[in-house]
Design a protein around this motif. Structure first.
Motif, PDB file in Angstrom:
ATOM      1  N   THR A   1       8.194   7.005  -6.239  1.00 27.54           N
ATOM      2  CA  THR A   1       8.917   5.906  -6.878  1.00 27.54           C
ATOM      3  C   THR A   1      10.116   5.502  -6.030  1.00 27.54           C
ATOM      4  O   THR A   1      10.321   4.308  -5.760  1.00 27.54           O
ATOM      5  CB  THR A   1       9.371   6.305  -8.297  1.00 27.54           C
ATOM      6  N   LEU A   2      10.894   6.473  -5.581  1.00 27.91           N
ATOM      7  CA  LEU A   2      12.067   6.162  -4.758  1.00 27.91           C
ATOM      8  C   LEU A   2      11.664   5.595  -3.406  1.00 27.91           C
ATOM      9  O   LEU A   2      12.312   4.676  -2.899  1.00 27.91           O
ATOM     10  CB  LEU A   2      12.949   7.401  -4.593  1.00 27.91           C
ATOM     11  N   ARG A   3      10.574   6.108  -2.836  1.00 28.54           N
ATOM     12  CA  ARG A   3      10.081   5.558  -1.563  1.00 28.54           C
ATOM     13  C   ARG A   3       9.756   4.079  -1.727  1.00 28.54           C
ATOM     14  O   ARG A   3      10.171   3.241  -0.918  1.00 28.54           O
ATOM     15  CB  ARG A   3       8.833   6.311  -1.111  1.00 28.54           C
ATOM     16  N   ASN A   4       9.033   3.746  -2.774  1.00 25.77           N
ATOM     17  CA  ASN A   4       8.624   2.368  -2.993  1.00 25.77           C
ATOM     18  C   ASN A   4       9.826   1.466  -3.273  1.00 25.77           C
ATOM     19  O   ASN A   4       9.886   0.328  -2.811  1.00 25.77           O
ATOM     20  CB  ASN A   4       7.591   2.290  -4.111  1.00 25.77           C
ATOM     21  N   TRP A   5      10.802   1.970  -4.008  1.00 26.85           N
ATOM     22  CA  TRP A   5      12.013   1.213  -4.285  1.00 26.85           C
ATOM     23  C   TRP A   5      12.792   0.982  -2.987  1.00 26.85           C
ATOM     24  O   TRP A   5      13.279  -0.129  -2.731  1.00 26.85           O
ATOM     25  CB  TRP A   5      12.872   1.949  -5.313  1.00 26.85           C
ATOM     26  N   LEU A   6      12.910   2.015  -2.168  1.00 28.43           N
ATOM     27  CA  LEU A   6      13.633   1.883  -0.899  1.00 28.43           C
ATOM     28  C   LEU A   6      12.922   0.928   0.062  1.00 28.43           C
ATOM     29  O   LEU A   6      13.570   0.165   0.776  1.00 28.43           O
ATOM     30  CB  LEU A   6      13.831   3.255  -0.246  1.00 28.43           C
ATOM     31  N   ILE A   7      11.604   0.958   0.082  1.00 24.90           N
ATOM     32  CA  ILE A   7      10.850   0.000   0.905  1.00 24.90           C
ATOM     33  C   ILE A   7      11.115  -1.415   0.398  1.00 24.90           C
ATOM     34  O   ILE A   7      11.362  -2.337   1.191  1.00 24.90           O
ATOM     35  CB  ILE A   7       9.344   0.326   0.914  1.00 24.90           C
ATOM     36  N   GLY A   8      11.100  -1.601  -0.915  1.00 23.24           N
ATOM     37  CA  GLY A   8      11.417  -2.907  -1.494  1.00 23.24           C
ATOM     38  C   GLY A   8      12.819  -3.357  -1.140  1.00 23.24           C
ATOM     39  O   GLY A   8      13.059  -4.539  -0.839  1.00 23.24           O
TER      40      GLY A   8
ATOM     41  N   GLY B   1       1.286   3.634  12.432  1.00 22.86           N
ATOM     42  CA  GLY B   1       0.660   4.781  11.785  1.00 22.86           C
ATOM     43  C   GLY B   1       0.774   4.792  10.274  1.00 22.86           C
ATOM     44  O   GLY B   1       0.559   5.825   9.643  1.00 22.86           O
ATOM     45  N   LEU B   2       1.130   3.672   9.676  1.00 19.45           N
ATOM     46  CA  LEU B   2       1.222   3.556   8.221  1.00 19.45           C
ATOM     47  C   LEU B   2       0.146   2.579   7.759  1.00 19.45           C
ATOM     48  O   LEU B   2       0.420   1.409   7.509  1.00 19.45           O
ATOM     49  CB  LEU B   2       2.615   3.062   7.814  1.00 19.45           C
ATOM     50  N   PRO B   3      -1.086   3.051   7.584  1.00 20.67           N
ATOM     51  CA  PRO B   3      -2.220   2.148   7.415  1.00 20.67           C
ATOM     52  C   PRO B   3      -2.433   1.527   6.037  1.00 20.67           C
ATOM     53  O   PRO B   3      -3.138   0.546   5.920  1.00 20.67           O
ATOM     54  CB  PRO B   3      -3.412   3.038   7.761  1.00 20.67           C
ATOM     55  N   ASN B   4      -1.859   2.045   4.993  1.00 24.41           N
ATOM     56  CA  ASN B   4      -2.241   1.590   3.652  1.00 24.41           C
ATOM     57  C   ASN B   4      -1.231   0.665   2.979  1.00 24.41           C
ATOM     58  O   ASN B   4      -1.191   0.585   1.763  1.00 24.41           O
ATOM     59  CB  ASN B   4      -2.525   2.793   2.758  1.00 24.41           C
ATOM     60  N   TYR B   5      -0.423  -0.008   3.746  1.00 28.53           N
ATOM     61  CA  TYR B   5       0.538  -0.947   3.174  1.00 28.53           C
ATOM     62  C   TYR B   5      -0.016  -2.359   3.276  1.00 28.53           C
ATOM     63  O   TYR B   5       0.036  -2.985   4.315  1.00 28.53           O
ATOM     64  CB  TYR B   5       1.897  -0.853   3.883  1.00 28.53           C
ATOM     65  N   LYS B   6      -0.561  -2.849   2.186  1.00 29.96           N
ATOM     66  CA  LYS B   6      -1.108  -4.201   2.121  1.00 29.96           C
ATOM     67  C   LYS B   6      -0.017  -5.157   1.652  1.00 29.96           C
ATOM     68  O   LYS B   6       0.975  -4.743   1.060  1.00 29.96           O
ATOM     69  CB  LYS B   6      -2.301  -4.263   1.151  1.00 29.96           C
ATOM     70  N   TRP B   7      -0.213  -6.450   1.857  1.00 35.74           N
ATOM     71  CA  TRP B   7       0.812  -7.431   1.511  1.00 35.74           C
ATOM     72  C   TRP B   7       1.155  -7.386   0.027  1.00 35.74           C
ATOM     73  O   TRP B   7       2.318  -7.499  -0.351  1.00 35.74           O
ATOM     74  CB  TRP B   7       0.386  -8.846   1.932  1.00 35.74           C
ATOM     75  N   ARG B   8       0.151  -7.171  -0.827  1.00 30.94           N
ATOM     76  CA  ARG B   8       0.403  -7.147  -2.267  1.00 30.94           C
ATOM     77  C   ARG B   8       1.317  -5.981  -2.638  1.00 30.94           C
ATOM     78  O   ARG B   8       2.229  -6.120  -3.445  1.00 30.94           O
ATOM     79  CB  ARG B   8      -0.918  -7.061  -3.036  1.00 30.94           C
ATOM     80  N   GLN B   9       1.061  -4.813  -2.036  1.00 25.83           N
ATOM     81  CA  GLN B   9       1.904  -3.649  -2.307  1.00 25.83           C
ATOM     82  C   GLN B   9       3.339  -3.908  -1.887  1.00 25.83           C
ATOM     83  O   GLN B   9       4.275  -3.594  -2.624  1.00 25.83           O
ATOM     84  CB  GLN B   9       1.401  -2.437  -1.524  1.00 25.83           C
ATOM     85  N   LEU B  10       3.517  -4.453  -0.708  1.00 24.74           N
ATOM     86  CA  LEU B  10       4.866  -4.705  -0.195  1.00 24.74           C
ATOM     87  C   LEU B  10       5.601  -5.711  -1.085  1.00 24.74           C
ATOM     88  O   LEU B  10       6.787  -5.548  -1.364  1.00 24.74           O
ATOM     89  CB  LEU B  10       4.796  -5.202   1.246  1.00 24.74           C
ATOM     90  N   TYR B  11       4.881  -6.700  -1.554  1.00 22.72           N
ATOM     91  CA  TYR B  11       5.453  -7.681  -2.461  1.00 22.72           C
ATOM     92  C   TYR B  11       5.848  -7.010  -3.784  1.00 22.72           C
ATOM     93  O   TYR B  11       6.918  -7.287  -4.333  1.00 22.72           O
ATOM     94  CB  TYR B  11       4.433  -8.799  -2.688  1.00 22.72           C
ATOM     95  N   CYS B  12       5.003  -6.123  -4.280  1.00 30.86           N
ATOM     96  CA  CYS B  12       5.318  -5.381  -5.515  1.00 30.86           C
ATOM     97  C   CYS B  12       6.538  -4.488  -5.323  1.00 30.86           C
ATOM     98  O   CYS B  12       7.373  -4.374  -6.232  1.00 30.86           O
ATOM     99  CB  CYS B  12       4.123  -4.545  -5.956  1.00 30.86           C
ATOM    100  N   PHE B  13       6.650  -3.843  -4.159  1.00 31.17           N
ATOM    101  CA  PHE B  13       7.814  -2.996  -3.878  1.00 31.17           C
ATOM    102  C   PHE B  13       9.094  -3.829  -3.925  1.00 31.17           C
ATOM    103  O   PHE B  13      10.103  -3.409  -4.495  1.00 31.17           O
ATOM    104  CB  PHE B  13       7.702  -2.321  -2.520  1.00 31.17           C
ATOM    105  N   ARG B  14       9.036  -5.023  -3.322  1.00 35.33           N
ATOM    106  CA  ARG B  14      10.205  -5.902  -3.318  1.00 35.33           C
ATOM    107  C   ARG B  14      10.563  -6.326  -4.739  1.00 35.33           C
ATOM    108  O   ARG B  14      11.726  -6.313  -5.126  1.00 35.33           O
ATOM    109  CB  ARG B  14       9.916  -7.120  -2.440  1.00 35.33           C
ATOM    110  N   ASN B  15       9.560  -6.654  -5.538  1.00 38.26           N
ATOM    111  CA  ASN B  15       9.814  -7.031  -6.933  1.00 38.26           C
ATOM    112  C   ASN B  15      10.354  -5.856  -7.743  1.00 38.26           C
ATOM    113  O   ASN B  15      11.191  -6.036  -8.627  1.00 38.26           O
ATOM    114  CB  ASN B  15       8.557  -7.584  -7.580  1.00 38.26           C
ATOM    115  N   PHE B  16       9.879  -4.660  -7.454  1.00 39.66           N
ATOM    116  CA  PHE B  16      10.378  -3.451  -8.112  1.00 39.66           C
ATOM    117  C   PHE B  16      11.867  -3.287  -7.823  1.00 39.66           C
ATOM    118  O   PHE B  16      12.671  -3.046  -8.730  1.00 39.66           O
ATOM    119  CB  PHE B  16       9.572  -2.247  -7.627  1.00 39.66           C
TER     120      PHE B  16
END
Length: 190
Positions: free
Chosen positions: A30-37, A69-84
Motif C-alpha cells: 500500500t505504501l509503495r503504491n502511494w509513494l509511486i503515485g 527491470g520493473l515489468p508489471n507496471y501498466k499505464w492503468r496501474q500507474l494512473y490508479c497509484f496517482r489517484n490513490f
C-alpha cells in the motif's frame, strides 16, 4: 503441558505470526503504491521535462520501467497509484522517517506537519487504522468512489465489518451506502 497442548501452542504462534506477516506485506505494498503515485503526481506538477511527454507519460513510463527491470507496471496501474495519492494525501502524516526519505524532494517540509484535514474529507477512521486494516486493493476500490461521504462510510464499514475486498466490492455494487441512507431499520439492513 502435554503433546496436544504443545501442538496447539505452536499452531497459535504460527497463525498469529503468519497474520502479522500478511499485514506487514499489505502495508508495504500500500505504501509503495502511494509513494509511486506521489512520485508521478510531483513529476506531473514539477518535472523538468514534463511538457515533453504530457499526456503520453502513461504510455512511455511503463516501457521505461520495464527497461529498468520493473515489468508489471501498466499505464492503468500507474494512473490508479496517482489517484490513490490524490485521494489519500493524509497518508503522508502516517509515514515513518524511513518512508519519508522516499518522497520526492519537491515536497516542502511544511507538508510533513500534520494539519487539520479539509472539511471535504469525511473520513472518521484514523489513517493508521485504515492502513493496518485494509489492503491496497481495498484502497483502490475506495478511491474509485467520488463522493467523500460515501467513501468514508465504506471505509468505516470495511474496517468494522472486517470486509474482504470481495465483500467491499459487492457492497459498493449493491449501493449499500445509498440503501442505508433510505432505510428505516439500519440494523436489519446491516
Amino acid at each position: 503441558m502435554n503433546l496436544e497442548e504443545l501442538v496447539q501452542q505452536i499452531r497459535s504462534v504460527h497463525e498469529q505470526l503468519a497474520r502479522h506477516a500478511k499485514q506487514a506485506v499489505d502495508l508495504s505494498l500500500t505504501l509503495r503504491n502511494w509513494l509511486i503515485g506521489c512520485q508521478i503526481q510531483e513529476y506531473e506538477l514539477r518535472g523538468q521535462d514534463r511538457s515533453r511527454y504530457g499526456a503520453r507519460l502513461y504510455k512511455i513510463l511503463p516501457a521505461r520501467l520495464e527497461q529498468c527491470g520493473l515489468p508489471n507496471y501498466k499505464w492503468r496501474q500507474l494512473y490508479c497509484f496517482r489517484n490513490f495519492y490524490r485521494t489519500y494525501p493524509q497518508i503522508l502524516w502516517s509515514l515513518t522517517t524511513k518512508f519519508k526519505r522516499l518522497l520526492p524532494s519537491t515536497i516542502p517540509e511544511a507538508k510533513f506537519e500534520a494539519v487539520p484535514l479539509p472539511k471535504s474529507d469525511a473520513s472518521v477512521i484514523p489513517m493508521e487504522k485504515l492502513l493496518e486494516s485494509l489492503s491496497y486493493t481495498h484502497f483502490e476500490l475506495l478511491t474509485a468512489i467520488e463522493n467523500p461521504l460515501a467513501r468514508a462510510f465504506y471505509e468505516a464499514e470495511a474496517v468494522h465489518g472486517l470486509w474482504s475486498c470481495r465483500d467491499l466490492k459487492r457492497q459498493i455494487a449493491s449501493l449499500y451506502f445509498e440503501r442505508s441512507a433510505l432505510s428505516h431499520d439500519k440494523a436489519k439492513l446491516a
